[in-house]
Structure formats: structure tokens, C-alpha cells
Design an enzyme around this catalytic site. Structure first.
Site, PDB file in Angstrom:
ATOM      1  N   ASP A 276       0.710  -1.214  -0.132  1.00  0.00           N
ATOM      2  CA  ASP A 276       0.022  -0.252   0.005  1.00  0.00           C
ATOM      3  C   ASP A 276       0.862   1.315   0.056  1.00  0.00           C
ATOM      4  O   ASP A 276       2.062   1.070   0.377  1.00  0.00           O
ATOM      5  CB  ASP A 276      -0.795  -0.122   1.342  1.00  0.00           C
ATOM      6  CG  ASP A 276      -2.023   0.948   1.038  1.00  0.00           C
ATOM      7  OD1 ASP A 276      -2.450   1.274   0.030  1.00  0.00           O
ATOM      8  OD2 ASP A 276      -2.529   1.380   2.093  1.00  0.00           O
TER       9      ASP A 276
ATOM     10  N   HIS B 166       2.083   3.520  -8.894  1.00  0.00           N
ATOM     11  CA  HIS B 166       1.972   2.021  -9.017  1.00  0.00           C
ATOM     12  C   HIS B 166       3.164   1.563  -9.936  1.00  0.00           C
ATOM     13  O   HIS B 166       3.621   0.501 -10.055  1.00  0.00           O
ATOM     14  CB  HIS B 166       0.381   1.788  -9.977  1.00  0.00           C
ATOM     15  CG  HIS B 166      -0.505   1.928  -9.225  1.00  0.00           C
ATOM     16  ND1 HIS B 166      -0.752   1.704  -7.844  1.00  0.00           N
ATOM     17  CD2 HIS B 166      -1.754   2.763  -9.478  1.00  0.00           C
ATOM     18  CE1 HIS B 166      -2.013   2.327  -7.485  1.00  0.00           C
ATOM     19  NE2 HIS B 166      -2.600   2.772  -8.342  1.00  0.00           N
TER      20      HIS B 166
ATOM     21  N   LEU C 150      10.846 -20.722  -4.758  1.00  0.00           N
ATOM     22  CA  LEU C 150      10.033 -19.730  -4.265  1.00  0.00           C
ATOM     23  C   LEU C 150       8.654 -19.780  -4.902  1.00  0.00           C
ATOM     24  O   LEU C 150       8.750 -19.787  -6.353  1.00  0.00           O
ATOM     25  CB  LEU C 150      10.590 -18.313  -4.289  1.00  0.00           C
ATOM     26  CG  LEU C 150       9.525 -17.221  -4.062  1.00  0.00           C
ATOM     27  CD1 LEU C 150       9.420 -17.115  -2.477  1.00  0.00           C
ATOM     28  CD2 LEU C 150      10.035 -15.781  -4.590  1.00  0.00           C
TER      29      LEU C 150
HETATM   30  C1  IPE Z   1      -5.316  -2.737   0.086  1.00  0.00           C
HETATM   31  O1  IPE Z   1      -4.801  -1.459  -0.225  1.00  0.00           O
HETATM   32  C2  IPE Z   1      -5.213  -3.648  -1.403  1.00  0.00           C
HETATM   33  C3  IPE Z   1      -4.017  -3.811  -1.921  1.00  0.00           C
HETATM   34  C4  IPE Z   1      -2.834  -3.345  -1.498  1.00  0.00           C
HETATM   35  C5  IPE Z   1      -4.180  -4.376  -3.105  1.00  0.00           C
HETATM   36  P1  IPE Z   1      -5.925  -0.398  -0.343  1.00  0.00           P
HETATM   37  O2  IPE Z   1      -5.649   0.725  -0.736  1.00  0.00           O
HETATM   38  O3  IPE Z   1      -7.167  -0.880  -1.510  1.00  0.00           O
HETATM   39  O4  IPE Z   1      -6.723  -0.560   1.124  1.00  0.00           O
HETATM   40  P2  IPE Z   1      -7.883   0.414   1.867  1.00  0.00           P
HETATM   41  O5  IPE Z   1      -8.901   0.797   0.792  1.00  0.00           O
HETATM   42  O6  IPE Z   1      -7.262   1.743   2.168  1.00  0.00           O
HETATM   43  O7  IPE Z   1      -8.328  -0.417   3.105  1.00  0.00           O
HETATM   44  C1  IPE Z   2      -1.633   0.230  -3.238  1.00  0.00           C
HETATM   45  O1  IPE Z   2      -1.393   1.353  -3.554  1.00  0.00           O
HETATM   46  C2  IPE Z   2      -1.799  -0.477  -4.691  1.00  0.00           C
HETATM   47  C3  IPE Z   2      -3.192  -0.853  -4.904  1.00  0.00           C
HETATM   48  C4  IPE Z   2      -4.304  -0.747  -4.046  1.00  0.00           C
HETATM   49  C5  IPE Z   2      -3.660  -1.217  -6.315  1.00  0.00           C
HETATM   50  P1  IPE Z   2      -2.693   2.575  -3.268  1.00  0.00           P
HETATM   51  O2  IPE Z   2      -3.102   3.053  -4.652  1.00  0.00           O
HETATM   52  O3  IPE Z   2      -3.776   1.813  -2.380  1.00  0.00           O
HETATM   53  O4  IPE Z   2      -2.087   3.833  -2.654  1.00  0.00           O
HETATM   54  P2  IPE Z   2      -2.574   4.923  -1.603  1.00  0.00           P
HETATM   55  O5  IPE Z   2      -3.087   3.976  -0.564  1.00  0.00           O
HETATM   56  O6  IPE Z   2      -3.795   5.404  -2.231  1.00  0.00           O
HETATM   57  O7  IPE Z   2      -1.394   5.643  -1.297  1.00  0.00           O
HETATM   58 MG    MG Z   3      -4.187   2.338  -0.511  1.00  0.00          MG
END
Ligand code: IPE
Ligand code: IPE
Ligand code: MG
Length: 249
Positions: A21, A38, A132
Site C-alpha cells: 500500500d 503504481h 520460491l
Molecule cells: C489494500 O489497499 C489492497 C492492496 C494493497 C492491493 P487499499 O488501498 O485498497 O486498502 P484500503 O482501501 O485503504 O483499506
Molecule cells: C496500493 O497503493 C496499490 C493498490 C491498491 C492497487 P494505493 O493505490 O492504495 O496507494 P494509496 O493508499 O492511495 O497511497
Molecule cells: Mg491504499
């Protein structure tokens, strides 16, 4: 600098799962589009897979896209899918070279056809590998997974193939996407949020959880080693007392 040599090879987690995240915030704090976060996150994936392989982790699960992430703007979703496809294409050679076996948990049927086909081809081509296990959580939601397992088990009961009293914890585990994999020993969440976001709810029952403020694109090999080093300092009691699980008894 922390190196993998400082880890205790006897106490390595078998299965590390990561909630990757913070990509969006990483990009926004630099005045960039979320998608650039990303993109930078893909480099961290490559780095982390290499580190996990070198350290000798058996299973690395990466939460790449949740069942709830479909609610994001269409442009972000399609950008993520394009990145996923190009990651799979560019990393296949390295997976084959490094004896890495690709697996996937989640609703593969919901992925765009080109992504699904590339993913299936990589899973098949790496299926004989014995090193792995790289397990990608894609269109994954833990509750969705549990509903699927309950339906399968109920069908077996209704068909008379499984007596209700024979349903055990192992029966449920065997009907989840993670069937055959050990439960995660360590769950790392980058980006600082203290939540599981519908990730491996059943499997995480005794996982050690580590949350780091570091945003996923900034997560280094050293951060990964440090997470494992922290895991090695934890006392896993599984309900017993500290004395029972230490050498004092
Ligand atoms: C969790 O992250 C999902 C992934 C890392 C793929 P999110 O950014 O979607 O989670 P929330 O919405 O903050 O809980
Ligand atoms: C995690 O990063 C990747 C996915 C959920 C696909 P985020 O896109 O949720 O990043 P934040 O939480 O908005 O910073
Ligand atoms: Mg996120």
C-alpha cells in the site's frame, strides 16, 4: 546496513504476505499521477521477489489488487491492468531462470482477457519450478474467498459426499484459494494503515503483523530484511504462555 546474513536461517518465516500500500500517496506527494506510483511499485515488486528468493522464503504472497479496488476510477484500474500484464511478460524469463513458481489467488475470471491469458500462461510455464512460490493476490477478497469455500463445501454435503460432522478447519482451508500453501507467518503492510483490507482473514489467524509507514515504492530490500528480523524477535505463543514456548519449561 542490515544484510540477510544477520537473519537466523532457522527462524525464517515460511510464508510472507505483503499488503503493498501507499503507491498513490507516494506519487501525489511528488506531484505525480497516481499511476506513476503504481509504476514505481512494480520495481519494488521485482526487488522484493529477488530478496525473498535469495533469503530462502518459501512463499511470498503479494496483495496487488483487491476485489474492492474495482471501485477505483476506470483509468486507474486499466492502468493497473496494463502494468500487471507488462510485469508478467517482462518477468517470465527471470521466474524461469530463478526456479520461481507463479500462483494466483482471487477471481481470475474478472481480469481482462489479455491479462488472464498472460497470467495463465506464466502459471503454466512456471508450474514445474520448485523454488520460491510467488503468489499474486489479484481481484482478491477474503470474504469472497470464504463464500466460495462455503458454497463448495455445502455442495459436497448436499450431494452426500461429505458428512457435516466431518467438516474441520482443514476442510475449510482446503477449499480456499490458498489450498496447499502454509498460512502466512508474517504479514507486512506498507503505507502505515493498521488494517487488513479483506486480506487472508482466515489464513492470518496466527500471523505476525508488521505495519511500516514506508510507502510501497520506497520499500527497500533492507526494509524487507528488517521486517523479517523483527519477525524473528517476536515470540509466537499460539495461545500458550511465554514460559511454555520458551526454553524455560
Ligand atoms: C489494500 O489497499 C489492497 C492492496 C494493497 C492491493 P487499499 O488501498 O485498497 O486498502 P484500503 O482501501 O485503504 O483499506
Ligand atoms: C496500493 O497503493 C496499490 C493498490 C491498491 C492497487 P494505493 O493505490 O492504495 O496507494 P494509496 O493508499 O492511495 O497511497
Ligand atoms: Mg491504499
Amino acid at each position: 546496513m542490515l544484510t540477510s546474513l544477520e537473519l537466523d536461517p532457522q527462524k525464517l518465516p515460511r510464508h510472507v504476505a505483503i499488503i503493498m500500500d501507499g503507491n498513490g500517496r507516494w506519487a501525489q506527494s511528488r506531484g505525480l499521477m497516481r499511476l506513476m506510483g503504481h509504476k514505481a511499485g512494480v520495481d519494488t515488486v521485482i526487488r522484493t521477489v529477488r530478496a525473498a528468493d535469495e533469503i530462502g522464503i518459501s512463499v511470498l504472497t503479494l496483495y496487488a489488487f483487491s476485489s474492492e479496488n474495482w471501485k477505483r476510477p476506470a483509468s486507474e484500474v486499466s492502468g493497473l491492468m496494463t502494468l500487471l500484464k507488462s510485469y508478467l511478460e517482462s518477468e517470465l524469463a527471470s521466474m524461469l531462470e530463478n526456479n520461481i513458481r507463479l500462483r494466483c489467488i482471487g477471481r481470475m475470471d474478472k481480469l481482462p482477457r489479455e491479462v488472464r491469458e498472460t497470467l495463465q500462461a506464466s502459471i503454466e510455464k512456471t508450474s514445474i519450478n520448485t523454488g520460491l512460490v510467488l503468489n499474486l493476490a489479484l481481484s482478491y477478497g477474503s470474504r469472497d474467498e470464504v463464500v466460495g469455500a462455503v458454497k463448495e463445501i455445502a455442495e459436497l454435503c448436499v450431494a452426500g459426499k461429505l458428512p457435516v460432522e466431518q467438516i474441520t478447519e482443514e476442510t475449510i482451508s482446503a477449499h480456499l484459494y490458498t489450498a496447499g500453501l502454509p498460512d502466512p507467518d508474517l504479514i507486512v503492510r506498507t503505507g502505515g494503515e493498521f488494517r487488513l483490507s479483506n486480506f487472508l482473514l482466515w489464513q492470518a489467524s496466527y500471523a505476525e503483523i508488521l505495519v511500516t509507514e514506508v510507502h510501497w515504492p520506497d520499500f527497500t530490500r533492507e526494509d524487507f530484511i528488517s521486517a523479517i528480523a523483527t519477525f524473528q524477535t517476536r515470540q509466537r505463543r499460539f495461545g500458550r504462555t511465554g514460559d511454555q514456548v520458551s526454553d524455560k519449561t
